[in-house]
Each structure stands twice: as C-alpha cells, then as structure tokens.
Enzyme design. Sequence first.
Site, PDB file in Angstrom:
ATOM      1  CG  HIS A  42      46.280  43.569  -6.187  1.00 39.77           C
ATOM      2  ND1 HIS A  42      45.314  42.630  -5.948  1.00 39.77           N
ATOM      3  CD2 HIS A  42      47.297  42.894  -6.780  1.00 39.77           C
ATOM      4  CE1 HIS A  42      45.718  41.463  -6.387  1.00 39.77           C
ATOM      5  NE2 HIS A  42      46.945  41.583  -6.889  1.00 39.77           N
TER       6      HIS A  42
HETATM    7  P1  TYD Z   1      48.893  40.664 -10.987  1.00 41.21           P
HETATM    8  O1  TYD Z   1      47.520  40.252 -10.586  1.00 41.21           O
HETATM    9  O2  TYD Z   1      49.211  42.113 -10.954  1.00 41.21           O
HETATM   10  O3  TYD Z   1      49.961  39.860 -10.101  1.00 41.21           O
HETATM   11  P2  TYD Z   1      50.229  39.961  -8.539  1.00 41.21           P
HETATM   12  O4  TYD Z   1      48.930  40.262  -7.898  1.00 41.21           O
HETATM   13  O5  TYD Z   1      50.765  38.636  -8.150  1.00 41.21           O
HETATM   14  O6  TYD Z   1      51.251  41.005  -8.333  1.00 41.21           O
HETATM   15  O7  TYD Z   1      49.165  40.064 -12.434  1.00 41.21           O
HETATM   16  C1  TYD Z   1      50.416  40.161 -13.067  1.00 41.21           C
HETATM   17  C2  TYD Z   1      50.209  40.174 -14.573  1.00 41.21           C
HETATM   18  O8  TYD Z   1      49.554  38.987 -15.015  1.00 41.21           O
HETATM   19  C3  TYD Z   1      49.352  41.329 -15.029  1.00 41.21           C
HETATM   20  O9  TYD Z   1      50.029  41.979 -16.079  1.00 41.21           O
HETATM   21  C4  TYD Z   1      48.094  40.740 -15.590  1.00 41.21           C
HETATM   22  C5  TYD Z   1      48.408  39.275 -15.805  1.00 41.21           C
HETATM   23  N1  TYD Z   1      47.305  38.408 -15.398  1.00 41.21           N
HETATM   24  C6  TYD Z   1      46.432  37.912 -16.355  1.00 41.21           C
HETATM   25  O10 TYD Z   1      46.545  38.202 -17.551  1.00 41.21           O
HETATM   26  N2  TYD Z   1      45.440  37.057 -15.961  1.00 41.21           N
HETATM   27  C7  TYD Z   1      45.252  36.713 -14.658  1.00 41.21           C
HETATM   28  O11 TYD Z   1      44.336  35.934 -14.338  1.00 41.21           O
HETATM   29  C8  TYD Z   1      46.133  37.271 -13.658  1.00 41.21           C
HETATM   30  C9  TYD Z   1      45.962  36.941 -12.205  1.00 41.21           C
HETATM   31  C10 TYD Z   1      47.147  38.100 -14.078  1.00 41.21           C
END
Ligand code: TYD
Length: 138
Positions: free
Chosen positions: A52
Amino acid sequence: MTIGDCKLIELPKFLDQRGNLSFVQNNAQIPFVIKRTYWLYDVPGGECRGGHAYRETEEFVIAMSGSFEVTIDDGIEKKTFLLNRSYYGLYIPKGLWREMGNFSTNSLALELASTNYDPEDYVRNYEVFLNLKSNGEI
Ligand code: TYD
C-alpha cells in the site's frame, strides 16, 4: 515524492563491551516527529507485508533483529532496500508504494510513523495509486 527521496539513514552507534546502543530522536536523525510506533514480528516464511501507499504518513523502518527487504515504488521506478542491522533504517516519505518481504526467521521490523493510525490515509489499490501519482494527487 520519488524513490530518490527515500534514504537509508545511519543512526548513532555507541559500541560497548556491555552491548551496543543506538537511538533516534524527533527531527534529528529522522526528518519528522514520531507520533506512533508499531512492529512486525513472527512473520511466517514467504509472507509479504505492506502492499500500500500512504497519502500523508512518513515512516522510518529499522530491522531491530534479523533481516527483510523493503521495495519502494514511485509509479515509475522500483527499488529494493535490504535492512539487516539495527543501527540504520529506511526513511520513506509519503506517497510511495511499499512492500516488505524476505523476512528472516525471528526478524523484527520496527516502524516509526509521523501520524496516528488512520485507515483513510491508506491507498491499498495499486491502479488507484498509479492514477493518483500520475495526477500529482499523492
Ligand atoms: P496494515 O497496515 O494493513 O499492515 P501491513 O501494512 O503490514 O500489511 O495493518 C494491519 C492491521 O493492523 C489493520 O487491520 C489495522 C491494524 N493497525 C492498527 O490498528 N494500527 C496501526 O498503527 C497499524 C499499522 C495497523
């Protein structure tokens, strides 16, 4: 922002027989104020994280343990950075697509972010990212 705005930043390192020490301070080693930290751990072999872009969030990523790769894509070019030491990290400005992969066993990725968590800040669709990029909207 482009790949050229990403930077590997070496952190201060205090070598000591009792164990080494490094640190990061707001607006010193990294060019933003840290509002949030999170970390990735227990990543199973072969898994990828990220996939992303952020509209506003700037990040600094450190391999606190083990190693992994971060691939940055500005819509024109891609570049892969290997992170495998806890005394340097990758600064990623806003508006860049990122993917993390090739995590070693027991790796720990620490992410320092310039914003509080906001799902609206994410661009999760690559075609949408390319459109926003080509319109100069991100
Ligand atoms: P995501 O940013 O999509 O992970 P990655 O980029 O590693 O694939 O985050 C995964 C899950 O964690 C998503 O459901 C939201 C949650 N999350 C939070 O609640 N707070 C945060 O600061 C982050 C980074 C993620």
